[in-house]
Design a protein around this motif. Structure first.
Motif, PDB file in Angstrom:
ATOM      1  N   LEU A 240       0.824  -1.220   0.000  1.00  0.00           N
ATOM      2  CA  LEU A 240       0.000   0.000   0.000  1.00  0.00           C
ATOM      3  C   LEU A 240       0.852   1.262   0.000  1.00  0.00           C
ATOM      4  O   LEU A 240       0.380   2.326  -0.412  1.00  0.00           O
ATOM      5  N   SER A 241       2.100   1.154   0.444  1.00  0.00           N
ATOM      6  CA  SER A 241       2.973   2.340   0.495  1.00  0.00           C
ATOM      7  C   SER A 241       3.291   2.874  -0.900  1.00  0.00           C
ATOM      8  O   SER A 241       3.748   4.009  -1.045  1.00  0.00           O
ATOM      9  N   THR A 242       3.047   2.072  -1.938  1.00  0.00           N
ATOM     10  CA  THR A 242       3.307   2.530  -3.310  1.00  0.00           C
ATOM     11  C   THR A 242       2.191   3.436  -3.829  1.00  0.00           C
ATOM     12  O   THR A 242       2.337   4.038  -4.885  1.00  0.00           O
ATOM     13  N   TYR A 243       1.089   3.520  -3.091  1.00  0.00           N
ATOM     14  CA  TYR A 243      -0.034   4.375  -3.491  1.00  0.00           C
ATOM     15  C   TYR A 243       0.022   5.659  -2.653  1.00  0.00           C
ATOM     16  O   TYR A 243      -0.293   5.638  -1.460  1.00  0.00           O
ATOM     17  N   GLU A 244       0.387   6.752  -3.291  1.00  0.00           N
ATOM     18  CA  GLU A 244       0.611   7.990  -2.534  1.00  0.00           C
ATOM     19  C   GLU A 244      -0.682   8.568  -1.959  1.00  0.00           C
ATOM     20  O   GLU A 244      -0.634   9.378  -1.034  1.00  0.00           O
ATOM     21  N   TRP A 245      -1.813   8.170  -2.510  1.00  0.00           N
ATOM     22  CA  TRP A 245      -3.098   8.690  -2.041  1.00  0.00           C
ATOM     23  C   TRP A 245      -3.682   7.827  -0.920  1.00  0.00           C
ATOM     24  O   TRP A 245      -4.814   8.046  -0.489  1.00  0.00           O
ATOM     25  N   VAL A 246      -2.901   6.845  -0.457  1.00  0.00           N
ATOM     26  CA  VAL A 246      -3.349   5.952   0.617  1.00  0.00           C
ATOM     27  C   VAL A 246      -2.520   6.206   1.874  1.00  0.00           C
ATOM     28  O   VAL A 246      -1.296   6.333   1.806  1.00  0.00           O
ATOM     29  N   GLU A 247      -3.196   6.257   3.005  1.00  0.00           N
ATOM     30  CA  GLU A 247      -2.513   6.390   4.295  1.00  0.00           C
ATOM     31  C   GLU A 247      -2.958   5.256   5.216  1.00  0.00           C
ATOM     32  O   GLU A 247      -4.151   5.118   5.508  1.00  0.00           O
TER      33      GLU A 247
END
Length: 240
Positions: A20-27
């Motif tokens: 999930l860290s590869t998706y910048e819009w995800v926290e």
């Protein structure tokens, strides 16, 4: 998108966090090792999405999902499990998707696209009330408020964030990631780790060599860099 990972296996939680860290819009705002601890996390952190294992000590992931259906505002559920036998039950509790371990990156990418549309649709339900708000920006020695629709693009340079309209460039105290979350109901798109563009103002996508592109934005003199990682999705968003 605020995400929580619920899994009793630490290694599985770490793997999902890494993916999930590869998706910048995800926290990833939290994680829990059981359904019971997940309930506490839901009350304190209000995640929009749960990546939820099924076989856990105590309450199972399916039982948790059933309990969450009673909530007025409940998170979206993605089951992430080693067991294929629960797929039918998962969709009975209206899960967005069902991922099998070991996780496949392409399948996860499809899941993330589905989540983006689903959560954006939920956010759009509150568009009317939110769109009445304005963005606070610094203008010399005073703070002014601008309409989100007037923003051409946003960029980050060193420790400053700049909001660019057709008339002027302003500074803002918020990092791009927070601005992106605030503007989720507007057609902004991350084209680079340091640039956020409002898509209706895009006029040209210009090749710049080695898979890199630049954007020409209406009303802006500067060309905006587009990272190769974002080109494919940007074209899909721009084309009919």
């Amino acid at each position: 998108m605020k995400v929580a990972i619920i899994d009793d296996e630490p290694y599985s939680r770490e793997e999902m966090k890494h993916l999930l860290s590869t998706y910048e819009w995800v926290e990833v705002i939290g994680e829990a090792s059981s359904a019971e601890k997940a309930m506490e996390l839901l009350l304190t952190d209000d995640p929009q999405v749960l990546f939820l294992d099924i076989e856990m000590p105590g309450m199972s992931g399916v039982e948790l999902a059933e309990a969450l259906r009673k909530m007025k505002k409940r998170p979206q559920i993605v089951f992430a499990t080693a067991y294929p036998d629960y797929a039918l039950k998962a969709f009975e509790v209206e899960a967005v998707d069902y991922l099998l371990k070991p996780f496949d990156e392409e399948q996860l990418a499809r899941t993330m696209e589905r989540l983006k549309k689903t959560v954006a649709g939920e956010n759009a339900d509150g568009r009317e009330s939110r769109s009445q708000g304005k963005l606070a920006v610094q203008d010399e020695d005073k703070i002014i408020f601008i309409e989100p629709e007037a923003i051409l693009y946003i960029f980050r340079e060193e420790r400053e964030t700049y909001i660019c309209t057709g008339k002027k460039r302003y500074t803002c105290r918020l990092p791009i990631k927070e601005l992106e979350a605030k503007l989720v109901t507007y057609p902004f798109f991350r084209v680079h780790k340091s640039y956020l563009v409002q898509l209706p103002f895009v006029e040209e996508l210009i090749p710049w060599g080695n898979g890199v592109y630049q954007l020409k934005v209406s009303g802006a003199k500067e060309k905006i860099p587009v990272s190769r990682n974002y080109v494919k999705e940007l074209r899909e968003r721009l084309e009919l």
